[in-house]
Design a protein around this motif. Structure first.
Motif, mmCIF file in Angstrom:
data_model
loop_
_atom_site.group_PDB
_atom_site.id
_atom_site.type_symbol
_atom_site.label_atom_id
_atom_site.label_comp_id
_atom_site.label_asym_id
_atom_site.label_seq_id
_atom_site.Cartn_x
_atom_site.Cartn_y
_atom_site.Cartn_z
ATOM 1 N N ALA A 107 39.277 34.370 39.879
ATOM 2 C CA ALA A 107 37.985 33.870 39.413
ATOM 3 C C ALA A 107 37.653 34.432 38.035
ATOM 4 C CB ALA A 107 36.898 34.261 40.412
ATOM 5 N N ALA A 108 37.935 35.730 37.857
ATOM 6 C CA ALA A 108 37.640 36.368 36.577
ATOM 7 C C ALA A 108 38.517 35.792 35.480
ATOM 8 C CB ALA A 108 37.845 37.873 36.686
ATOM 9 N N GLY A 163 37.756 33.516 31.883
ATOM 10 C CA GLY A 163 38.219 33.913 30.566
ATOM 11 C C GLY A 163 38.329 35.406 30.339
ATOM 12 N N ALA A 164 38.322 36.195 31.418
ATOM 13 C CA ALA A 164 38.459 37.642 31.246
ATOM 14 C C ALA A 164 39.926 37.997 31.041
ATOM 15 C CB ALA A 164 37.902 38.357 32.461
ATOM 16 N N SER A 165 40.182 38.956 30.147
ATOM 17 C CA SER A 165 41.556 39.386 29.923
ATOM 18 C C SER A 165 41.948 40.410 30.984
ATOM 19 C CB SER A 165 41.675 40.022 28.539
ATOM 20 O OG SER A 165 40.946 41.220 28.521
#
Lengths: 287, 513
Positions: B400-401, B405-407
């Motif tokens: 989900a993260a 767009g989380a790296s």
């Protein structure tokens, strides 16, 4: 999911490098003690990190030298640790059953108090324990200071705080419907306890018994204050005396004694690893 | 379900247990009363009554399950804690162990009894005249004979007694000597035989056959609470610090002393006496720093390992088994092994590194060594609980993260780590409290040393408060129980406050079922 990650992270080399470094760190002391136990020089792994002349004199000395009652120490430790483990787990499971299933006044406050008490190791009150046990010795020479029984009593004082919470957490996870059904069938609280709860709690009993056993086996402060006589010592106090002053820094005998005492414990630990890891990890999630 | 324990069988077992328990404890109470240990006797009576009430009546079901644990908890945990607090209010150390009454008794019977300058000794024959305990005493040098009765020695003249072949008076008219059995049973009488010759001189029995002349050089006056030396007239007053001291020169003490109530002076001396204060503050700071840093280190390494082993990499099971080996080893042993390994001259660490470093001989190196060894002992546990925590995270969290767009690093630092920390915070706090009092580690590895650094008599560079308290009580000539107890109470308060605070924060108390 794991495939997804490994694609993004094509090389897991860092994992292996770090893990192997940690394994080296973890094993180096164990290797050292094995090495010095077969080293004749009496020091802890001297000039070389490889065994040159393997001798077993350190081992034979433990059993043949009359001034070193090593076997007695092992027996003392096993007796003390077993008694403490069994009795304190029994006490703990009794208490946690009451806390988990029975309604009584002051239940929550006692639980809070217990949680607070558990963070105090009882040897913090060492000077007081010493003075109290000296007085007990004056009346009952068999259970006061200087005796294994007195030491056991002091250990048992810490048993409620140490185990009740862990065990209560486990008992809480056993569905209430079970004992309600038994109650409807006419079972008394003690019957419910002995016939339903004891069999169901076997895994957690194994874990707490083993951890208490190991904890007692490792205990040094109280044992060293209580057991002054050479023959009455536990393995912890006895082996410490090898490298302390009593036997003049005899690392070879210490290493051999350590290896012998460690093998059964490590074996026991690893064979019950599944339970222990499960218990420890479950504890972490439950909080 | 029913009738597995037939109710009669259960009752018989219960009664059997309870009656033998009551019998044993009643006998123990009797022994305690014989020795006038009232506190013990009262405690036992309370236990007997509680046990019989709880197990015989139907009502307090919870009490039946709680009583054994509660009894041990109170007797060997709560009572020592209260007694520690009590002891911390006294001057209580080597030389000041007994009560004032006992001290005065000892001063009068031992300290204040000096052998006379000629070391006069007597041959003694014990027996009775009529029913009166009597000692016939013959001076070994002057051959003067005395009759000791009712605490008074009366000189006899020739003809009033009978001499045996060795020239020792062995009988007077009406005298019946003790036989060997009577002598063996007369220990108590012999040790209290004290016959006055007047002028502060007393003949004291030494054993069953000899006695010696002593001069009473100290007498106690209860009204003025002073000691008087009747020979030279010196007066000793209660100096308020657990000793009688010379009225004119307070450094002249009479031994033994007693445990003197001082309220808070043990506590205030920690903060006002610079010989105690400076080491105490440094030990205090190091204890906090150690507990804090060691938990971070163990947790950090454990967490990295858990992450490294989270994915199905090769050899995972083998790695895992090897990594938890330090946790399986008996810890006291591991610590001692490390102590040997870090030895400057023959330790395997120096052999491995090819250096000659005195790891445990310099303060900062020793502190580093303590942290390193504790890391070795503790990282497997943190690896295990971190693994448990990571596996407890929701499986789709990462996905989900990533979709949002989380790296990779962001997912770890912003999402996973806070969650893991939250799950593990009770264990981190428990570990902090444990390491705050990690006696075994410090005592077995360094004994708290190196010692010269802190300048205090007992405090060393790696001492924790708990080892400092231990050494204050048991490892110095002073055996300062009072001060050690005060330090223990300080630790109680600190650890208790931290635990209360953290329990509040982690909501364990509110969520309790």
């Amino acid at each position: 999911m794991s495939r997804h990650v490994s694609k993004r992270n094509p090389s897991s080399a860092w994992r292996h490098i770090f893990i192997i470094f940690m394994i080296f760190f973890a094993l180096f002391p164990i290797y050292t003690v094995l090495l010095s136990s077969v080293n004749g020089s009496g020091a802890l792994a001297t000039a070389s990190l490889w065994p040159r002349h393997i001798v077993f004199s350190n081992y034979t000395k433990l059993f043949n030298d009359a001034s070193i009652p090593y076997l007695r120490w092992v027996v003392n430790s096993i007796v003390l640790a077993s008694l403490n483990a069994v009795i304190s787990v029994l006490i703990g499971i009794f208490a946690s059953y009451a806390f988990s299933r029975l309604k009584f006044k002051g239940r929550k406050n006692s639980l809070r108090l217990l949680l607070l008490i558990q963070v105090f190791p009882n040897f913090l009150a060492l000077a007081a324990i010493y003075v109290i046990m000296e007085r007990i010795y004056n009346v009952y020479p068999h259970i006061g200071i200087g005796t294994t029984w007195g030491l056991l009593l002091v250990y048992l004082g810490g048993s409620m705080g140490a185990n009740a919470w862990l065990l209560k957490g486990f008992l809480d996870s056993i569905p209430m419907e079970l004992d309600e059904a038994a109650k409807i069938d006419g079972a008394s609280p003690s019957q419910i306890f002995w016939l339903i709860f004891m069999p169901l709690t076997k895994p957690i009993i194994v874990v707490t018994t083993l951890l208490t056993f190991i904890g007692t086996f490792n205990e040094f402060v109280l044992a060293s204050i209580f057991l002054q006589e050479v023959k009455a010592r536990t393995v912890a106090v006895g082996l410490e005396s090898f490298v302390g002053s009593d036997f003049g820094a005899n690392w070879g005998a210490f290493a051999a004694g350590s290896v012998i005492a460690a093998i059964p414990l490590v074996t026991l630990f690893l064979s019950l690893q599944r339970y222990i890891v499960g218990g420890v990890a479950a504890g972490s999630v439950k909080g | 379900m029913h009738k597995v324990f037939g109710s009669n069988f259960g009752l018989v077992v219960k009664l059997l247990f309870l009656s033998s328990f009551t019998a044993l404890f009643t006998w123990m109470t009797y022994l305690a009363i014989l020795k006038s240990e009232w506190a013990i006797a009262v405690a036992l009576i309370v236990i007997i009554i509680a046990a019989n009430y709880i197990y015989m009546s139907k009502k307090p079901v919870a009490g039946k399950f709680l009583l054994p644990g509660v009894v041990f908890l109170i007797l060997f945990m709560i009572v020592p804690v209260i007694y520690t607090t009590y002891m911390s209010g006294f001057i209580y150390k080597a030389g000041n162990i007994i009560t004032k009454e006992e001290a005065i008794h000892q001063i009068i019977t031992n300290t204040g009894m000096q052998p006379d300058e000629n070391n006069t000794t007597y041959d003694m024959v014990l027996g009775t005249v009529g029913s009166k305990y009597t000692a016939i005493l013959t001076d070994q040098t002057s051959h003067q004979v005395y009759l000791g009765q009712d605490g008074i020695a009366k000189a006899l003249s020739a003809g009033q007694y009978h001499l045996n072949a060795d020239g020792i008076a062995d009988s007077v008219p009406g005298f019946k000597a003790y036989d060997d059995n009577q002598l063996a049973a007369a220990d108590q009488q012999i040790s209290t035989t004290k016959e006055s010759l007047g002028n502060n001189r007393y003949i004291l029995a030494q054993d069953a056959q000899t006695a010696a002349l002593f001069i009473q050089t100290l007498t106690y006056n209860a009204k003025t609470n002073t000691l008087l030396n009747p020979v030279d007239g010196t007066v000793y007053i209660d100096g308020g610090k657990g000793y009688f001291v010379n009225k004119d020169d307070a450094t002249q003490r009479i031994l033994p002393g007693w445990r003197q109530p001082t309220w808070f002076s043990n506590y205030t001396s920690i903060f006002t006496n610079s010989k105690l204060r400076d080491p105490f503050i440094r030990v205090f700071l190091w204890t906090f720093a150690f507990a804090f840093i060691t938990v971070i280190m163990m947790f950090g390494v454990g967490l990295i390992l858990a992450i490294a082993l989270d994915k199905k990499i090769k050899f995972r099971n083998m790695y895992r088994a090897l990594l938890i080996l330090p946790y399986a080893m008996p810890s006291f042993m591991s610590i001692l092994i490390w102590a040997g390994m870090l030895n400057r001259d023959y330790g395997s660490v120096n052999t491995l590194l090819g250096h000659h470093i005195d790891w445990l001989g310099q303060v900062w190196l020793a502190r580093g060594a303590v942290l390193l060894v504790n890391l070795w002992l503790g990282f497997p546990y943190f690896y295990l609980i971190s693994t448990g925590a990571i596996q407890a995270l929701p499986a789709d969290l990462e996905e989900a993260a990533a979709i949002d767009g989380a790296s990779g690093p962001q997912i770890f630092w912003r999402i996973k780590l806070p969650l893991v920390l939250q799950i593990l915070s009770p264990m981190l706090i428990a570990s902090f409290a444990f390491n705050f009092n990690n006696f075994n580690l410090v005592y077995l590895l360094t004994r708290g040393g190196p010692t010269n650094v802190l300048g205090g008599e007992t405090a060393g560079g790696t001492d924790l408060l708990i080892t400092y308290a231990y050494k204050t009580a048991f490892a110095t000539n002073d055996q300062n129980y009072g001060l050690a107890s005060a330090i223990s109470v300080v630790v109680f308060v600190i650890v208790g406050a931290i635990s209360m605070w953290s329990l509040r924060r982690s909501r364990v108390l509110e969520d309790m079922r």
